[in-house]
Write a protein that holds these residues in place. Structure first.
Motif, mmCIF file in Angstrom:
data_model
loop_
_atom_site.group_PDB
_atom_site.id
_atom_site.type_symbol
_atom_site.label_atom_id
_atom_site.label_comp_id
_atom_site.label_asym_id
_atom_site.label_seq_id
_atom_site.Cartn_x
_atom_site.Cartn_y
_atom_site.Cartn_z
ATOM 1 N N SER A 114 0.527 -0.868 0.125
ATOM 2 C CA SER A 114 0.248 -0.057 0.336
ATOM 3 C C SER A 114 0.825 1.794 0.279
ATOM 4 C CB SER A 114 -0.889 0.201 0.984
ATOM 5 O OG SER A 114 -0.017 -0.259 2.303
ATOM 6 N N ASP A 115 1.964 0.946 0.721
ATOM 7 C CA ASP A 115 3.007 1.902 0.378
ATOM 8 C C ASP A 115 3.439 2.290 -0.543
ATOM 9 O OD1 ASP A 115 3.422 2.649 2.996
ATOM 10 O OD2 ASP A 115 5.301 2.387 2.948
ATOM 11 N N MET A 152 -0.252 4.348 -3.091
ATOM 12 C CA MET A 152 -0.814 5.187 -1.792
ATOM 13 C C MET A 152 -0.529 6.295 -2.454
ATOM 14 S SD MET A 152 -0.383 7.358 1.148
ATOM 15 C CE MET A 152 0.191 8.510 1.478
ATOM 16 N N LEU A 188 -2.877 6.512 -6.149
ATOM 17 C CA LEU A 188 -3.814 6.186 -5.945
ATOM 18 C C LEU A 188 -4.614 7.922 -5.635
ATOM 19 C CD1 LEU A 188 -5.183 3.413 -5.784
ATOM 20 C CD2 LEU A 188 -5.737 3.893 -4.339
#
Ligand code: HEM
Ligand SMILES: Nc1ncnc2c1ncn2[C@@H]1O[C@H](COP(=O)(O)OP(=O)(O)OP(=O)(O)O)[C@@H](O)[C@H]1O
Ligand SMILES: Nc1ncnc2c1ncn2[C@@H]1O[C@H](COP(=O)(O)OP(=O)(O)OP(=O)(O)O)[C@@H](O)[C@H]1O
Ligand SMILES: [Mg+2]
Ligand SMILES: [Mg+2]
Lengths: 228, 243, 68, 224, 228, 224
Positions: free
Chosen positions: E20-21, E24, E27
Motif C-alpha cells: 500500500s505504500d 498510496m 492512487l
C-alpha cells in the motif's frame, strides 16, 4: 443527550489542547488553494470560472486528510472500548464524534473559504452561495468520512484505504456543491441567484439527510466489529 | 432461513456445486456461441450507428452485469451481517473481482463506442461518472476485504461498505432519466416493455444470459477453491499445533 | 476474400469493434483462467497434505503398536 | 452461596480462525470474586472481552441474574466496568479531566477526589497525563472503577506496573466493593490477595495447552 | 557506494512488502485528479487548458503526503540511529533514502500521468513534454521534501508542519513544470514544440541540480540534531 | 568484585520541570545484575532511559569501563540493548519478521529460531504480531535480547504480563547472559529470581517520597 454533549465537549477540549489538530485542515486548505494560481497562470476570468471547483476539491481533500483522526487515536489507546461500553446508544456517540470533527474541521474551512474566494476574484453573490453550499455540504463530508474511518480501524494500513473508500462517495457532494455556485454565477439577473442555485442546494440537503441516517447505523456496526 | 441452512454444510455445498457446474458451463458456452453468431451475422446494422452498434452486444450485458453483481454483493452482505452465514461472505468475496472486471469492460467498451459516436473517449456525464464510481467502489471493496489480518473482520467491514455503496446503483440506473445526458436512455429494461427491434433484442438478451451464466460458473469455481483453501489452512494449523 | 475484408472492416468501425471484443475476451478469459489455476493449485496442495497426514498417522500407529 | 449474578455455560471462543478455548463454564454469585488464571495465550483476556460484550462467543450461553443474555449483551453491559490492558488515558488532559470524562461526573464533584484518593493519586490531580509513570497511569485507570459505581468489575491484569503499596490499595478497594454487594472478575499472573476468591484456570480449556482438545474441532464444519 | 545500494534496496523491499505504500501516492494522484472534472464541469476545452496545472498540483500533493514516510518510521523505531552510526557518510545515506522514495513515489506518478492526461483530452505532444518535465521535476520534489522531513523529526506534530515548510519551496518547480507544457501546447508548428518548452525544462534541470547539492548537506545537519 | 562496567555518580534527573531523583549513584561490575526498585513514579524508568543514552541527566557523571561517557553516550550505546514499557512490535509483520527486522539478522538465520525458542515462541513464528496476547508480545520483545548479543541489557519491568513459566524462562536467560560475561540492569515490582543481584531502591532519591529532598530544589534556580 447528556452523553452526546459530553463527548462533543471532550473532543473539542482535546482539539483545543493540541492546537495543530485544529489548524492542520485549514492550513492545508489555504496552501493548496493558493497553488492553483501558480499552476494555472493569473488570468482573472479563468480563475473566477474555476474557483468553485478548486475550492470544493481542496476542501474535500482537507477533510479527507483529517478523517483518520476521528476514531484512530481512541481506538489505539483503548478509549473506544470505554465509549462503546459506557454509552447508552452507540449511534448517538458516533454522531457526537462527527459533530466534534465538523466543528474542528468543516467550520474552520467555511471560515477560510471567503478568503480564498476573494483571491480567486469570485463576486459577493457567488461567495454567499458558496458559504451556504459549504454549510450544507461539509457536514456530509464528515459524516460519510466517519464511515470510512470506522471501517478501516485496525486495517493493515488504514490511512491508505480511506481515500479509496471515501472519494467515490464524496463525488455527489462535490458535483452539487460546485453546481450551486456555477448556477449562481451564471444567472444574469440578481434576483435569480438563489432561485437558480436552489435545486443544487436542495440536493446537498438531501445528501446530508441520507448520510445523517446512514452514518450512525453503518458506523455503529463497523465500530462493534472493529472491537471484537 | 431453512433454505439457507440446507447448504450450511460445506461438503453438501461442494457436492451441489459439482453436479450443477457442468450444466452451468454448458449453458454458458452454448448461449455465448449463439449470441456471438447472431450478433455478427443475423442482426442488422443500425440505421444511425451503422456497424458500430455491434459493440452493444457486449457493452450492454457488461453494464448489466456490473450492476447485477454489485447488487448480489449487497444482498450477500446483508445476509452475512444478519445471519453471519459464511457462504454469504464467500460469495461476496468471490464476486467482487468478477464485478470489477465487468465494470471495467462496460467502461472500456463504452469508451470504444463513444469515440466514433460522440467523438470523445470520455465525457463527464452522469451515467458514465456513476459507473466510474461503481468501479472505484469495487476496488475499495476488494482492498478493504484484504486489509485485515483476520479474514472475518475484512468480510464484515467490506459488507458494511457494500451496503453503504449500494446507493450508487439506483443512481446509475436512473441517471439517464434524472439528468439529460449524451447516453441512451433505457430501451430494454423499461416499465412499458422493450422499445428495440427484435432482431437486435434477441442477440442482446442471449448475450446477457451467457454473461450471467459465465458469472455463475466462475463464482462457483471460486467458492469451491476458497473452501479447499479453508480446509488447507485448518490442516496446516493442526499440524503446527500438534508439533 | 472481399467479403472477409468487408466483414473485418465493419463499415470502418472495425478497429473499435474488434478491440472491444478482444478486450472482453481477454478479461473474461483471464478471470476464468486465474480462478481455475488457483483451484488446481489448491487441490494439488490438499492432496499432498492429506497424504502427508495419512503417512504421519500410520507411522504413529506403528509406533504405538510396536511399543508394548 | 449467594444469589447467582453472572454465569456462562459451555463457552467456546474463536479468534483469528483458531479455537482459543472450548467448552468453558463459570459461575459468579453476588458479592464474590472470580480469578482467571492460566498461561499466556490461554484466553483470559478473550474471556474478559466476551464477558464485557465486546466479543461474542462462538457457542455457549451467558446468563445474567437468571436472564438469558447470550444475544443481548446490553443486558449486562450497563452493569459492568471493564479495564483492559490499555488505560484509555488521553495524554493532553490532566488526571482529573481524564477521570471526570469517563465517569461522566462533573469536574468538581467530590467523588472524583475520593476516587483519586483511594489510589493515592490526589497529589497528581492537575498533572497532565503524559507526565505519568506507568504505574501512575494504571492507578488512574483503576480509580475510574470507584467513580463509575458499577456492579461488576472486569479487570484484565489490574496490578500490572503497580508497586507493592498500590497493590495493597487495589486489594482494599476490591474488598470494599464486595462489602457493598459488588462482584469482581479479574485475570492476573501475580498474586492479588482478596477474600474467598473462586479460581478458574483456563489452561485446561485451551487447545494450545490441553492436547485432548486439539482433535475435537476436526469434525466441525469449517467455512472460513 | 555499496552502502548506498544497500539502503536503496532495503527501502524498496520494505515498500514492496507493504504494497500500500507503493500504491498510496498513485492512487491518491489518480483519484484526486479525477475529482477536478467533476468539480469544473465537462467542457473538454477548459479541461485541456487547465490539465497541466491540475496534474502538477495533484502530483505535488501526492508527493507531499508521502514525505513523512521517508524518515519518520525509521526515527520512531530507532533504525535511524543505526543508520547514522553505521554509515560512512550521512550525506550518501540521505541521497539513498531520497532515491528510494522517488522510485516508490515519483516514478509511479510519472507512469500514471499519461492516463490522466488522456482523460483530460491533452494531445500527444503535450503529453511527451509533460513526461519529460515530470522526469526532471519529481526528483526535486523528493529532494526538497526530504529536508522538511528531517527538519520536522521529533517536532510534536511534524506531519502538520511539513506542508507549511514544503509547499512554498515547491512553487518554482510547479511554475516551470506547468510552463513547459503550456509552451508546448501553445506552439503552432510541430517542430517548435521542443524549442518552446526548452527554457522551462532547463530551469527544471537547474532546480534539480541545486536541490541535489543542498539536500544532502541540510538533511545531514538536520538529522544529527534530531537525534541529539 | 569484578571489573567495573558502568557507574554513575550523583545523577539528578529533571522531567516535566520536576526533580525525579536527586544525587543518585550506582555501580555495576561485569557479569552482574542490578535491580532497580522503588514505588511508582520514583524514577526507575527515567534512570533506565538515562542509562540508555535516550535521556540526559541534568547533573552527574556516567562512566563506562573507566571512561567518562557523560557527554558521549555513543560510547556505551553500542553495547546496550534497551527494552522499555512498549514492545516496539510492528503489527503487520510476523513474529519472525519482527525479530529479524530489529536484530539485523537474516530471516533464515538459525539464531532467530534459537532466540524464539528460548522464550517458547517458536510455534508462533509465522503468526502476525497483532494476533499475539499481551504476554506473547512481551516474550517476542524479550527474545530480541538474545538475537542482538549486546553486553548490557537494560530492561524496564521485563516480566510484565508474563505467566509464571515465562518468568522462569526469563530468569534462565538472564543467568545464561551472566555466565557469558554480560550484565543486566532491570526495574521491577514483582520478584524476579536471579543470581547475586545488587539492589538499588530509588525511593530515597525521589523528592516525591523522601521529604528531606523537597527543600533541596528550592534553592536551585528554576527556569523551566
Ligand atoms: C464509458 C462509457 C459508457 C458507460 C460507462 C456506459 C454505461 C452503461 C450502462 C451502465 C448501461 C446499462 C443501463 C441500464 O441497464 O439501465 C448502458 C446501457 C447502454 N449503453 Fe452505455 N455506457 C457508455 C457508453 C455508451 C456509448 C458510447 C453508447 C452508444 C452510443 C452506449 C449505448 C448504450 C445502450 C444502447 C445501452 C442500452 C440501454 C438500454 O437498452 O437499457 N453506451 N451503458
Ligand atoms: N485480536 C486478536 N485477534 C485474533 N487472535 C487473537 C487476538 N488477540 C489474541 N488472540 C489470540 O487468542 C489467544 C488468546 O489470547 P488472550 O489475549 O486471550 O490470552 P491471555 O490469556 O490474555 O494471555 P496473556 O496472559 O498473555 O495476556 C492467543 O493465542 C492469541 O494468539
Ligand atoms: N515523559 C515524561 N515527561 C515528564 N515527566 C515524566 C515523563 N515520564 C515520567 N515523568 C515523571 O517522572 C517521574 C518518574 O517517572 P518514571 O516513569 O521514571 O517512574 P517509575 O519509577 O518508572 O514508575 P513506575 O513504577 O510507575 O513505572 C514521575 O513522577 C512522572 O511524573
Ligand atoms: Mg491477556
Ligand atoms: Mg516505569
Amino acid at each position: 443527550m447528556n452523553g452526546f454533549l459530553n463527548i462533543v465537549s471532550k473532543d473539542l477540549r482535546l482539539a483545543l489542547r493540541q492546537r495543530s489538530d485544529l489548524t492542520m485542515a485549514v492550513l492545508f486548505f489555504i496552501l493548496t488553494a493558493m497553488l492553483f494560481p501558480f499552476g494555472l497562470g493569473p488570468e482573472p476570468n479563468l480563475l473566477a470560472r474555476i474557483a468553485p471547483g478548486i475550492i470544493w476539491v481542496t476542501a474535500l481533500l482537507s477533510v479527507l486528510l483529517s478523517l483518520e483522526r476521528i476514531f484512530l487515536a481512541d481506538y489505539e489507546d483503548g478509549s473506544l472500548e470505554q465509549l462503546v461500553l459506557s454509552c447508552a446508544s452507540l449511534e448517538i456517540a458516533i454522531l457526537a464524534k462527527v459533530l466534534a470533527h465538523w466543528l474542528t474541521t468543516g467550520l474552520p474551512l467555511i471560515m477560510a473559504a471567503p478568503l480564498i474566494a476573494l483571491l480567486f476574484n469570485m463576486d459577493t453573490e457567488a461567495i454567499t452561495i458558496l458559504l451556504i453550499a459549504m454549510l450544507l455540504g461539509t457536514p456530509s463530508l464528515s459524516l460519510i468520512g466517519a464511515i470510512a474511518g470506522t471501517l478501516t480501524l485496525g486495517a493493515r494500513r488504514g490511512g491508505v484505504l480511506i481515500p479509496l473508500l471515501v472519494l467515490p462517495l464524496y463525488i455527489p457532494t462535490l458535483i452539487f456543491g460546485v453546481g450551486a455556485i456555477d448556477a449562481a454565477m451564471n444567472s444574469l439577473e440578481a434576483g435569480a441567484v438563489i432561485a437558480n442555485a436552489r435545486p443544487h442546494l436542495l440536493l446537498l440537503g438531501a445528501i446530508l439527510l441520507v448520510s445523517l441516517l446512514i452514518t450512525p447505523l453503518a458506523g455503529a456496526a463497523a465500530l462493534k466489529q472493529a472491537l471484537e | 432461513m431453512s433454505v439457507f441452512h440446507r447448504f450450511a454444510n460445506p461438503n453438501r455445498f461442494l457436492k451441489l456445486t459439482n453436479t450443477v457446474l457442468p450444466w452451468v458451463s454448458g449453458i454458458t458456452v452454448v448461449s455465448l456461441v449463439a449470441g456471438l453468431y447472431m450478433a455478427f451475422f443475423t442482426s442488422p446494422p443500425d440505421y444511425q450507428q451503422g456497424e458500430s452498434v455491434r459493440i452493444m452486444y457486449i457493452h450492454v450485458p457488461s453494464a448489466w452485469m456490473a450492476m447485477f453483481i454489485y447488487t448480489s454483493i449487497a444482498i450477500a452482505s446483508v445476509c452475512s451481517l444478519i445471519w453471519r452465514h459464511p457462504l454469504a461472505d464467500l460469495a461476496a468475496k468471490a464476486s467482487a473481482p468478477i464485478g470489477a472486471g465487468f465494470t471495467f469492460l462496460a467502461l472500456a467498451t463504452g469508451s470504444l463506442w463513444g469515440k466514433p459516436m460522440w467523438g470523445a473517449w470520455w465525457v463527464w456525464d452522469a451515467r458514465l461518472t456513476s459507473v466510474l464510481i461503481l468501479f472505484f467502489l469495487y476496488l475499495g471493496h476488494m482492498a478493504l476485504m484484504n486489509a485485515f489480518e483476520e479474514q472475518e473482520r475484512g468480510n464484515r467491514a467490506a459488507a458494511i461498505l457494500a451496503i453503504v455503496g449500494f446507493v450508487n446503483i439506483p443512481i446509475i440506473k436512473f441517471s439517464v432519466d434524472w439528468w439529460n445526458t449524451l447516453h441512451q436512455p433505457a430501451s430494454v429494461m423499461r416499465a412499458d416493455g422493450p422499445s428495440i427491434d427484435p432482431s437486435m433484442l434477441w442477440p442482446l438478451l442471449i448475450m446477457g444470459l451467457a454473461f450471467k451464466f459465465f458469472y455463475l460458473a466462475v463464482l462457483l469455481i471460486k467458492i469451491k477453491s476458497e473452501l479447499i483453501e479453508a480446509k488447507l489452512r485448518k490442516y496446516r494449523r493442526a499440524m503446527v499445533d500438534s508439533a | 476474400m472481399d467479403q472477409i475484408m468487408n466483414f473485418f472492416s465493419m463499415g470502418n468501425y472495425g478497429a473499435y469493434i474488434w478491440t472491444a471484443y478482444i478486450l472482453t475476451a481477454v478479461v473474461m478469459l483471464s478471470l476464468l483462467v486465474t480462478t481455475l489455476q488457483r483451484l488446481h493449485k489448491n487441490q494439488a496442495e490438499l492432496e499432498e497434505l492429506q497424504q502427508l497426514m495419512e503417512s504421519a498417522k500410520q507411522s504413529n500407529n506403528k509406533e504405538e503398536t510396536a511399543r508394548p | 452461596m449467594g444469589k447467582s449474578l453472572f454465569s456462562g455455560e459451555n463457552l467456546t471462543c474463536v479468534r483469528g480462525g483458531r479455537n482459543v478455548f472450548i467448552g468453558l463454564s463459570f459461575h459468579l454469585t453476588e458479592s464474590s470474586v472470580l480469578i482467571l488464571e492460566g498461561p499466556n495465550g490461554s484466553g483470559k483476556s478473550s474471556l474478559i472481552r466476551i464477558l464485557s460484550g465486546l466479543l461474542r462467543a462462538r457457542t455457549g450461553t451467558l446468563t445474567w441474574q437468571n436472564e438469558d443474555a447470550t444475544n443481548e449483551p446490553e443486558i449486562f453491559q450497563k452493569h459492568i466496568h471493564y479495564i483492559g490492558h490499555r488505560n484509555a488515558i488521553k495524554p493532553v488532559l490532566t488526571v482529573q479531566e481524564n477521570l471526570s470524562y469517563w465517569s461522566g461526573l462533573d469536574q468538581n464533584d467530590t467523588d472524583l477526589d475520593k476516587a483519586l484518593d483511594q489510589f493515592n493519586m490526589l497529589p497528581l490531580k492537575n498533572t497532565p497525563a503524559n507526565l505519568l509513570s506507568s504505574g501512575q497511569s494504571r492507578r488512574l485507570a483503576l480509580s475510574r472503577l470507584l467513580a463509575s459505581r458499577k456492579k461488576l468489575w472486569l479487570l484484565d491484569e489490574p496490578s500490572v506496573g503497580l508497586d507493592v503499596a498500590s497493590v495493597k490499595l487495589l486489594e482494599h478497594v476490591i474488598d470494599q466493593h464486595l462489602l457493598t454487594g459488588g462482584s469482581v472478575i479479574f485475570a492476573t499472573h501475580s498474586p492479588i490477595d482478596v477474600k474467598a476468591p473462586t479460581r478458574l484456570n483456563l489452561r485446561e480449556y485451551s487447545p494450545l495447552y490441553n492436547n485432548a482438545l486439539i482433535n475435537l474441532d476436526d469434525e466441525e464444519e469449517c467455512w472460513v
